[in-house]
Design an enzyme around this catalytic site. Structure first.
Site, PDB file in Angstrom:
ATOM      1  N   GLU A   1       0.979  -1.426  -0.042  1.00 43.24           N
ATOM      2  CA  GLU A   1      -0.296  -0.214  -0.007  1.00 43.24           C
ATOM      3  C   GLU A   1       0.918   0.979   0.284  1.00 43.24           C
ATOM      4  O   GLU A   1       0.186   2.776   0.213  1.00 43.24           O
ATOM      5  CB  GLU A   1      -0.787   0.365   1.457  1.00 43.24           C
ATOM      6  CG  GLU A   1      -2.113  -1.112   1.539  1.00 43.24           C
ATOM      7  CD  GLU A   1      -2.336  -1.333   0.020  1.00 43.24           C
ATOM      8  OE1 GLU A   1      -2.609  -0.350  -0.580  1.00 43.24           O
ATOM      9  OE2 GLU A   1      -3.458  -2.331   0.247  1.00 43.24           O
TER      10      GLU A   1
ATOM     11  N   HIS B   1      -2.839   2.332   8.524  1.00 41.21           N
ATOM     12  CA  HIS B   1      -4.080   0.934   7.511  1.00 41.21           C
ATOM     13  C   HIS B   1      -3.820  -0.112   8.976  1.00 41.21           C
ATOM     14  O   HIS B   1      -2.404  -0.999   8.599  1.00 41.21           O
ATOM     15  CB  HIS B   1      -3.304   0.952   6.576  1.00 41.21           C
ATOM     16  CG  HIS B   1      -3.629  -0.819   5.662  1.00 41.21           C
ATOM     17  ND1 HIS B   1      -5.904  -0.371   6.128  1.00 41.21           N
ATOM     18  CD2 HIS B   1      -4.522  -1.249   5.296  1.00 41.21           C
ATOM     19  CE1 HIS B   1      -6.141  -0.948   4.876  1.00 41.21           C
ATOM     20  NE2 HIS B   1      -5.343  -2.385   4.899  1.00 41.21           N
TER      21      HIS B   1
ATOM     22  N   HIS C   1      -6.801  -3.164   9.681  1.00 42.75           N
ATOM     23  CA  HIS C   1      -8.133  -4.371   9.754  1.00 42.75           C
ATOM     24  C   HIS C   1      -8.765  -4.865  11.395  1.00 42.75           C
ATOM     25  O   HIS C   1      -8.906  -5.648  11.121  1.00 42.75           O
ATOM     26  CB  HIS C   1      -7.622  -5.742   9.009  1.00 42.75           C
ATOM     27  CG  HIS C   1      -7.081  -5.272   7.725  1.00 42.75           C
ATOM     28  ND1 HIS C   1      -6.389  -6.902   7.200  1.00 42.75           N
ATOM     29  CD2 HIS C   1      -6.541  -4.286   6.984  1.00 42.75           C
ATOM     30  CE1 HIS C   1      -5.736  -5.861   5.475  1.00 42.75           C
ATOM     31  NE2 HIS C   1      -5.917  -5.096   6.063  1.00 42.75           N
TER      32      HIS C   1
ATOM     33  N   GLU D   1     -17.058  11.603  23.330  1.00 42.78           N
ATOM     34  CA  GLU D   1     -15.534  11.915  23.049  1.00 42.78           C
ATOM     35  C   GLU D   1     -15.306  12.109  21.313  1.00 42.78           C
ATOM     36  O   GLU D   1     -14.445  12.073  21.022  1.00 42.78           O
ATOM     37  CB  GLU D   1     -14.374  11.755  23.332  1.00 42.78           C
ATOM     38  CG  GLU D   1     -15.251  11.891  25.299  1.00 42.78           C
ATOM     39  CD  GLU D   1     -13.409  12.515  25.770  1.00 42.78           C
ATOM     40  OE1 GLU D   1     -12.700  12.095  25.381  1.00 42.78           O
ATOM     41  OE2 GLU D   1     -13.891  12.362  27.446  1.00 42.78           O
TER      42      GLU D   1
ATOM     43  N   HIS E   1     -12.507  -3.660   3.729  1.00 46.88           N
ATOM     44  CA  HIS E   1     -10.988  -3.953   3.904  1.00 46.88           C
ATOM     45  C   HIS E   1     -10.811  -3.657   5.464  1.00 46.88           C
ATOM     46  O   HIS E   1      -9.891  -4.461   5.876  1.00 46.88           O
ATOM     47  CB  HIS E   1     -10.605  -2.984   2.923  1.00 46.88           C
ATOM     48  CG  HIS E   1      -8.984  -3.766   2.791  1.00 46.88           C
ATOM     49  ND1 HIS E   1      -8.610  -3.433   2.071  1.00 46.88           N
ATOM     50  CD2 HIS E   1      -8.423  -3.363   3.884  1.00 46.88           C
ATOM     51  CE1 HIS E   1      -7.639  -3.671   1.908  1.00 46.88           C
ATOM     52  NE2 HIS E   1      -7.777  -3.767   3.109  1.00 46.88           N
TER      53      HIS E   1
END
Ligand code: 2HA
Ligand code: ZN
Length: 301
Positions: free
Chosen positions: A141, A165, A167, A195, A236
């Site tokens: 990525e 990133h 999952h 919050e 994803h």
């Protein structure tokens, strides 16, 4: 003669091994690298990084580059084109997790699982200058991270340094049952827990399901990151950005926790989103007022 030359070979190999160990330790002991490694370990412990899932990049400061440069590879590999370009990241240096390497293993051997890449002067290619040993490459990525760094550097006057990133289960589950609409998903998350609007006042962007790893998902995500500091990838995972590791990990953690609460409340409520008790829009406005927040007004009724 042969004895001498094989002794010389052994000495040269020994010297190279010592140099690798010293350069590995010198870079691994830098505070930014410790922060990087800690985030990887924390993400693994949260259960967000099955197999080789997820990735992390960090844009180094000038001082950090200076401190590490003496330990960079003497002969870096060839430049590798990324398929994306950014003027504001020409000549930048990033720490990156490795493609196919596991977050679970980062803490055990940072130099094998993580590397430092230099960006060329055109801003469209990388080369490894440290780590990712044994033929490693930056995360698949990397083009998405790179484009998102570029957009967030502009959006935050250079403050943004981390793109993460992961999952996280509950965020992914929500994208199976909710419309893939940033306003609708953000409102559910803001109302899940008081919050949330303080932590992500601009809301969360949503990218429809796309093939991972390429320039298309990089462009789609970076369009959203002009507005948001986090974007959900349907079915994803989640992309988060921030100025440092604590803030970025905290953003991922908060969004995932809100998704979990929303999902649990839906289940308790027989899948109805008409909750007996919730935070109404005036309540969200009151938090924004008292905490002096600039919020995404278009997400309120
Ligand atoms: O496996 O998470 O998005 C790495 C990834 C790709
Ligand atoms: Zn992923």
């Amino acid at each position: 003669m042969e004895v001498i030359s094989s002794a010389q070979d052994a000495l040269a190999k020994g010297a190279a091994a010592i140099k690798d160990t010293v350069s590995g330790a010198a870079v691994e002991n830098q505070p930014f690298m410790k922060g990087f490694v800690r985030l990887c370990a924390d993400g693994w412990l949260q259960g967000w990084h099955e197999r080789n899932g997820g990735n992390l990049t960090y844009r180094m400061t000038d001082d950090e580059i200076k401190a590490c440069k003496p330990f960079f590879n003497a002969n870096p590999d060839e430049w590798v084109n990324m398929g994306v370009q950014a003027d504001n990241l020409r000549g930048a240096y990033f720490v990156t997790t490795g493609s196919g390497r596991y977050m679970r293993n980062v803490q055990l051997d940072p130099a094998h699982n993580v590397g430092i890449v230099e960006i060329n002067e055109v801003g469209d290619a990388w080369r490894i200058v440290w780590g990712l040993t044994d033929g490693g490459k930056p995360t698949s990525e990397f083009p998405s991270h790179f484009m998102n760094h570029s957009v967030r550097v502009d959006a935050t006057d250079g403050e943004c340094r981390v793109i993460y990133h992961a999952h996280p289960d509950n965020v992914i589950a929500l994208t199976k049952v909710m419309p893939l609409d940033a306003r609708e998903i953000t409102r559910a998350l803001w109302k899940a827990m008081t919050e949330c609007i303080v932590v992500f006042p601009m809301g969360v962007g949503v990218v429809e399901w796309m093939v991972p790893g390429g320039a298309d998902i990089a462009h789609a995500t970076s369009e959203l990151m002009k507005t948001y500091d986090a974007a959900i990838w349907a079915q994803h995972g989640l992309f988060c950005s921030g100025p440092d590791f604590d803030t970025t990990f905290g953003l991922m953690h908060t969004i995932e926790k809100a998704a979990k609460i929303h999902g649990q409340a839906l289940m308790m409520n027989g899948c109805s989103g008409e909750f007996l008790n919730t935070i109404d829009d005036d309540g969200l406005r009151a938090i924004a007022h008292d905490f002096n927040l600039t919020i995404n007004e278009s997400f309120l009724d």
